[in-house]
Structure formats: structure tokens, C-alpha cells
Write a protein that holds these residues in place. Structure first.
Motif, PDB file in Angstrom:
ATOM      1  N   LEU A 164       0.778  -1.002  -0.048  1.00  0.00           N
ATOM      2  CA  LEU A 164       0.021   0.085  -0.135  1.00  0.00           C
ATOM      3  C   LEU A 164       0.827   1.219   0.131  1.00  0.00           C
ATOM      4  N   ALA A 165       0.354   2.434  -0.643  1.00  0.00           N
ATOM      5  CA  ALA A 165       1.208   3.539  -0.695  1.00  0.00           C
ATOM      6  C   ALA A 165      -0.013   4.691  -0.716  1.00  0.00           C
ATOM      7  N   ALA A 166       0.262   5.753   0.032  1.00  0.00           N
ATOM      8  CA  ALA A 166      -0.415   6.898   0.240  1.00  0.00           C
ATOM      9  C   ALA A 166      -0.405   7.759  -1.150  1.00  0.00           C
ATOM     10  N   LEU A 167      -1.380   7.895  -2.047  1.00  0.00           N
ATOM     11  CA  LEU A 167      -1.266   8.578  -3.047  1.00  0.00           C
ATOM     12  C   LEU A 167      -2.203   9.614  -3.303  1.00  0.00           C
ATOM     13  N   CYS A 168      -1.856  10.715  -3.956  1.00  0.00           N
ATOM     14  CA  CYS A 168      -2.845  11.767  -4.424  1.00  0.00           C
ATOM     15  C   CYS A 168      -3.673  11.428  -5.613  1.00  0.00           C
ATOM     16  N   GLN A 169      -4.601  11.902  -6.021  1.00  0.00           N
ATOM     17  CA  GLN A 169      -5.314  11.532  -7.206  1.00  0.00           C
ATOM     18  C   GLN A 169      -4.568  11.253  -8.249  1.00  0.00           C
ATOM     19  N   ARG A 170      -3.596  12.325  -8.718  1.00  0.00           N
ATOM     20  CA  ARG A 170      -2.815  12.279 -10.058  1.00  0.00           C
ATOM     21  C   ARG A 170      -2.012  11.391 -10.102  1.00  0.00           C
ATOM     22  N   CYS A 171      -1.178  10.809  -8.861  1.00  0.00           N
ATOM     23  CA  CYS A 171      -0.434   9.769  -8.902  1.00  0.00           C
ATOM     24  C   CYS A 171      -1.364   8.326  -8.825  1.00  0.00           C
ATOM     25  N   HIS A 172      -2.151   8.201  -8.000  1.00  0.00           N
ATOM     26  CA  HIS A 172      -3.063   7.054  -8.121  1.00  0.00           C
ATOM     27  C   HIS A 172      -3.829   6.757  -9.714  1.00  0.00           C
TER      28      HIS A 172
END
Length: 102
Positions: free
Chosen positions: A69-77
Motif C-alpha cells: 500500500l502507498a498513500a497517493l494523491c489523485q494524480r499519482c493514483h
């Protein structure tokens, strides 16, 4: 990203706790890939950043280890999931064409 109702049972019972841990404690409220801060304007897009917990290596909901799991912003996700979404959309279109032919 919200979990689709038909997928909910595939996620672990403690999904909310895992997601919260990854986003707020491990990532310290920032995208782990680009550093955009949760709740602030994105440095590239200008839209408000909303962090999500993304499956990075194994996209199956059951594969919810903290290492996956990684915490991602909308753009990166969205960029990370783009290829998988294209493949899934093509498969759904193909399936629909097969049903029409029958």
C-alpha cells in the motif's frame, strides 16, 4: 477512491485502519510519490489533494499488506492505475460484444 459495493467483501475487515495508518502515520499526510500535501492545492494540477491508499504491486483487494500500500494523491493514483483501467475497459467492451453476438 471509494470501494465499490460489489468489491467490499474482498477487502480485509480492518481496511479503514490500514488505510488511515498508511496515509496519516507512515506518509505523514503527503503523497508518497510526489509529496503533495493532503487537503492543499496540488502543485501541478491545483486541485485539492485527497490522499488514498493505493495497491502498488498487487492490485487485488485481498493483497492489503502495508508493503503493498502507498498513500497517493489523485494524480499519482490515477497515473498508476491507468494501464490496468484501460485493459479492464477493453475486456468489458469485448465481453459486451460477445453477449450481443449471442
Amino acid at each position: 477512491m471509494p470501494i465499490r459495493p460489489e468489491m467490499k467483501e474482498r477487502y480485509p475487515a480492518d481496511w479503514k485502519a490500514r488505510s488511515r495508518f498508511v496515509r496519516f502515520y507512515r506518509a505523514r499526510n503527503r503523497c508518497e510519490w510526489c509529496g503533495a500535501e493532503n487537503g492543499q492545492p496540488h502543485p501541478v494540477t491545483g486541485s485539492k489533494v485527497v490522499l488514498t491508499a493505493a495497491h502498488v504491486f498487487d492490485h487485488r483487494p485481498e493483497a492489503a499488506s502495508l508493503l503493498n500500500l502507498a498513500a497517493l494523491c489523485q494524480r499519482c493514483h490515477n497515473r498508476h492505475d491507468a494501464t490496468m483501467r484501460r485493459v479492464n475497459a477493453a475486456a468489458r467492451r469485448h465481453q459486451g460484444q460477445m453477449e450481443i453476438a449471442l
